[in-house]
Design a protein around this motif. Structure first.
Motif, PDB file in Angstrom:
ATOM      1  N   ARG A 137       0.816  -1.214   0.000  1.00 24.84           N
ATOM      2  CA  ARG A 137       0.000   0.000   0.000  1.00 24.84           C
ATOM      3  C   ARG A 137       0.851   1.265   0.000  1.00 24.84           C
ATOM      4  O   ARG A 137       0.316   2.360  -0.101  1.00 24.84           O
ATOM      5  N   GLN A 197       5.733   7.236   4.952  1.00 23.57           N
ATOM      6  CA  GLN A 197       4.490   7.817   5.468  1.00 23.57           C
ATOM      7  C   GLN A 197       3.888   8.782   4.455  1.00 23.57           C
ATOM      8  O   GLN A 197       2.670   8.805   4.249  1.00 23.57           O
ATOM      9  N   ALA A 241       0.266   8.426   2.677  1.00 20.98           N
ATOM     10  CA  ALA A 241      -0.718   9.508   2.723  1.00 20.98           C
ATOM     11  C   ALA A 241      -1.193   9.851   1.316  1.00 20.98           C
ATOM     12  O   ALA A 241      -2.400  10.022   1.069  1.00 20.98           O
ATOM     13  N   LEU A 249      -3.445   7.105   0.034  1.00 24.74           N
ATOM     14  CA  LEU A 249      -4.751   7.173   0.689  1.00 24.74           C
ATOM     15  C   LEU A 249      -5.583   8.289   0.078  1.00 24.74           C
ATOM     16  O   LEU A 249      -6.788   8.132  -0.156  1.00 24.74           O
ATOM     17  N   THR A 285      -7.794   2.128   1.645  1.00 21.68           N
ATOM     18  CA  THR A 285      -8.705   3.032   2.347  1.00 21.68           C
ATOM     19  C   THR A 285      -8.195   3.248   3.761  1.00 21.68           C
ATOM     20  O   THR A 285      -7.385   2.477   4.275  1.00 21.68           O
ATOM     21  N   GLU A 286      -8.704   4.305   4.357  1.00 17.50           N
ATOM     22  CA  GLU A 286      -8.303   4.681   5.708  1.00 17.50           C
ATOM     23  C   GLU A 286      -8.550   3.541   6.698  1.00 17.50           C
ATOM     24  O   GLU A 286      -7.723   3.237   7.541  1.00 17.50           O
ATOM     25  N   THR A 287      -9.701   2.859   6.549  1.00 19.71           N
ATOM     26  CA  THR A 287     -10.056   1.832   7.536  1.00 19.71           C
ATOM     27  C   THR A 287      -9.061   0.675   7.525  1.00 19.71           C
ATOM     28  O   THR A 287      -8.709   0.141   8.561  1.00 19.71           O
ATOM     29  N   ASP A 288      -8.578   0.312   6.330  1.00 22.46           N
ATOM     30  CA  ASP A 288      -7.565  -0.753   6.241  1.00 22.46           C
ATOM     31  C   ASP A 288      -6.378  -0.416   7.118  1.00 22.46           C
ATOM     32  O   ASP A 288      -5.877  -1.241   7.864  1.00 22.46           O
ATOM     33  N   VAL A 289      -5.935   0.816   6.975  1.00 20.10           N
ATOM     34  CA  VAL A 289      -4.700   1.213   7.643  1.00 20.10           C
ATOM     35  C   VAL A 289      -4.918   1.267   9.146  1.00 20.10           C
ATOM     36  O   VAL A 289      -4.112   0.759   9.917  1.00 20.10           O
ATOM     37  N   VAL A 290      -6.041   1.853   9.580  1.00 18.54           N
ATOM     38  CA  VAL A 290      -6.311   1.973  11.014  1.00 18.54           C
ATOM     39  C   VAL A 290      -6.396   0.579  11.632  1.00 18.54           C
ATOM     40  O   VAL A 290      -5.806   0.283  12.664  1.00 18.54           O
TER      41      VAL A 290
END
Lengths: 383, 326
Positions: free
Chosen positions: A322, A356, A360, A363, A375-380
């Protein structure tokens, strides 16, 4: 003869670590037991040559343990069998160098290899149900290597075999010596395979997924047994596993393989604490551990592993990474080394800000340069 | 069917054994019935053969009745079998001597040829097949394959004739014909037996080598062979101690068949080399229309055949301890 791979990068892994005496001066005495340099292995198949291992490099000092991890098909078994030169010779081509105790193995004669096999380098195989000979008694199978390499009488060899069985915690060893493999359980058979491997007190033990085929309950016993003999006899050991948990507590050094390459290496604790290569990080996130909170979802790595024989221009992990940026697709990342004895193949090591920033940017776009959706949720969830 | 239940409950190996014995008996029954039919199948009247071409009709009829040629086949079979069970194969019409004596006189030659040919077969085919497998894909493997493919297409009597031309008539190393008995001269005997045994063996070598090679190629892929290699043992030890036995199931079956086939093949080869074995006896019997001798010989050869196969079946169980353990 065409080269299997470009020698564009130095061998992965740290150079032979500078041996330093307590007063800080290089001792310069004990050369590493095993030095693998830019090793490549190619198989001739009806569909053309298949490059199963490329640019592999590692260094293993006497008495140390190295873990090799990676997904199925990443080339772990090919690596250890290439080091031992155990792949059937026809249709197999090696390039690079495997130096064992100062001796080049890749060009050694078969007669020379037979002197080394069993006596100085031994191997524990994956499936104990298929690695023992079905037609021979256990006693014969253990004493065979002993009598090949040591000047023992049949009685002495038998006696040694008995003590070997005791040392791998087999009850009623005298009776077991007369039995056939099919009369024993998988765990017991793997102990016998270990007894065969350590019979001649080798300097290097290669364990190729030694517990994968065993019940969970006996896995730990077999691993403990390996560790016990490894430390007691001062053997160097390469422990191959697809299971990070298996190698994390039992090895000094770690090599992570992906698609026929070693993509990261270094001291086990350092690599696991702060992986530099995104693939290692992804592998860690997908491993269940007891310190993760109950209900934590395990991460999966998107996409399919890239077959080792596939030729790509850039990073072999880029399609599933990613962090991937344009450069990852166009330029193969060279091997980079850190002062701490770590090595990695990545343009965007995770300890830098570039990684990073790339994440970003990916994303923000919703996908990587390779087109992988992020997506953001994958990373979180994963981080 | 009253012991059907018991046989199902019996151990698998015991049932297997009972089945094999039953099959053995069935084959012998069919063969002996077939030989009893010979009288109706063989051209010419055996009674005429015995009494002579010039004999009167009354004499021929008397002979026919004396030898029971006029009886129905089942009756003839039963009478013949009943006396065979007591060890009496009857008397040859042409020589007036017991068939058992005639067989006993000729048997050693045929047995020696068979055993020697078997020995040659094993001594050549096993190392050759294992080596071809070990070096599969190499020029040596291809050469062995080409050689066996060519040999398999040639009948043993043709090979025999070629060998006679080359090594008997051509170089004079071996006798082209004539037999030397073992008690006359051992070297002479072996020299006389060498070429016929070799011609018999070459065909079997051509059959068995590629079969063993194929099985050994599969065996070599096994993990236990990798483990054996990882012990550092030599190639010969690896092939003979580790690869041979797991690869020998088909080969053993074929060797059993070969034993029987060699026994039959010896009959033809004996004719080519003019050797005093069962083959020349059988041919004499056919030429002189000696029915009882023919019947006895055929039954005897059939017995050897089925017993050889039966022995192989037992051996196969021995080869794999996992089967014996059941």
């Amino acid at each position: 003869m065409k080269r299997l791979s470009r020698r564009s990068t130095p061998a992965l892994g740290h150079r032979p670590p500078e041996q330093t005496a307590p007063d800080g001066r290089p001792s310069g005495t004990s050369a590493p037991l095993l030095v693998v340099d830019d090793l490549a292995t190619e198989f001739a198949t009806p569909g053309g040559p298949v490059l199963a291992l490329r640019n592999a490099g590692l260094v293993l000092p006497q008495g140390r343990t190295l873990g090799v991890v990676g997904e199925s098909g990443s080339g772990k078994s090919v690596l250890v069998r290439s080091i031992m030169r155990l792949l059937r010779s026809r249709g197999v081509r090696h390039e690079g160098s495997v130096r064992f105790d100062g001796e080049e193995l890749l060009t050694a004669s078969n007669a020379r290899m037979r002197k080394i096999w069993g006596d100085r380098i031994a191997m524990v195989f994956q499936d104990p149900m298929t690695t023992l000979h079905p037609n021979h008694r256990i006693g014969f199978q253990i004493t065979e290597a002993l009598r090949e390499h040591l000047p023992l009488s049949p009685d002495e060899a038998q006696d040694r075999a008995l003590r070997l069985l005791e040392s791998v915690a087999i009850p009623e060893p005298a009776r077991r010596l007369r039995q056939y493999p099919h009369e024993m359980s998988g765990g017991m058979r793997q102990r016998i395979v270990i007894a065969i491997a350590i019979a001649c007190a080798p300097d290097l033990l290669l364990a190729d997924e030694p517990t994968t085929a065993l019940d969970v309950t006996v896995q730990a016993q077999v691993l403990d047994l390996l560790s016990l003999h490894q430390s007691r006899r001062g053997m160097a050991m390469i422990l191959v596993s697809h299971d990070l948990a298996v190698v994390s507590s039992r090895t000094d050094e770690l090599a992570v393989m992906y698609s026929g390459q070693i993509v990261e290496s270094g001291p086990t604790a350092a690599v696991l604490d702060a992986p530099l290569m995104p693939y290692t990080a992804a592998l860690l996130r997908s491993t269940p551990t007891v310190d993760k909170a109950p209900g934590t979802r395990l991460h999966t790595i998107p996409g399919e592993p890239l077959p080792p024989e596939r030729r790509v221009t850039g990073c072999r992990f880029a399609s599933r990474c990613r962090y991937a940026v344009e450069r990852c697709l166009t330029t193969e990342p060279p091997l980079a080394a850190t002062p701490g004895g770590r090595g990695y193949r990545c343009h965007l090591p995770l300890d830098g800000t570039a990684a990073q920033e790339a994440l970003a940017a990916n994303l923000a776009r919703g996908r990587t340069a390779a087109g992988l959706a992020v997506t953001e949720t994958d990373v979180v969830r994963g981080a | 069917m009253k012991n059907g239940l018991r046989s199902i409950a019996a151990p698998r190996s015991a049932r297997l054994l009972a089945f094999r014995v039953a099959r053995l008996a069935a084959v012998l029954l069919i063969v002996t019935l077939g030989t009893s039919l010979l009288i109706d199948l063989v051209p010419g009247d055996p009674a005429v053969a015995i009494a002579g071409e010039t004999a009167s009709d009354a004499v021929i009829a008397a002979v026919r009745e004396q030898y029971g040629f006029d009886q129905p086949i089942l009756q003839r079979w039963w009478e013949w079998t009943a006396s065979v069970v007591t060890g009496d194969l009857g008397e040859s019409y042409s020589t007036r001597r017991p068939v058992t004596t005639l067989i006993a006189e000729r048997l050693p030659v045929t047995i020696e040829l068979t055993v020697l040919a078997m020995l040659f077969t094993v001594l050549v085919a096993v190392p050759l097949g294992l080596y071809a497998a070990y070096r599969s894909g190499s020029w040596a493997d291809r050469a062995i394959n080409a050689m066996t493919s060519a040999l398999i297409a040639v009948p043993s009597f043709v090979i025999g004739l070629v060998l006679v031309l080359a090594f008997a008539i051509g170089t004079g190393w071996f006798p082209a014909s004539n037999w030397t008995y073992l008690d006359e001269s051992v070297p002479g005997n072996l020299s006389a037996a060498f070429l016929p045994a070799l011609s018999l063996a070459l065909v079997e070598i051509a059959i068995i080598t590629p079969i063993l090679r194929a099985d050994a190629v599969a065996t070599l892929e096994n993990d236990y062979i990798a483990l054996a290699r990882a012990k550092g043992i030599g190639t010969a030890r690896l092939l003979f101690r580790h690869v041979l036995r797991p690869s020998s199931i088909s080969t053993t079956t074929l060797l059993g068949l070969a034993l029987a086939r060699l026994f039959g093949g010896a009959i033809v080869i004996e004719f080519v080399f003019n050797l005093p074995g069962l083959g020349s006896l059988l041919i004499t019997a056919i030429r002189s229309n000696d029915l009882l001798l023919m019947q006895g010989l055929v039954a005897f050869i059939a017995l050897i055949y089925v017993v050889a196969n039966f022995a192989v079946d037992l051996l196969l169980v021995k080869l794999d301890p996992r089967v014996a353990a059941e």
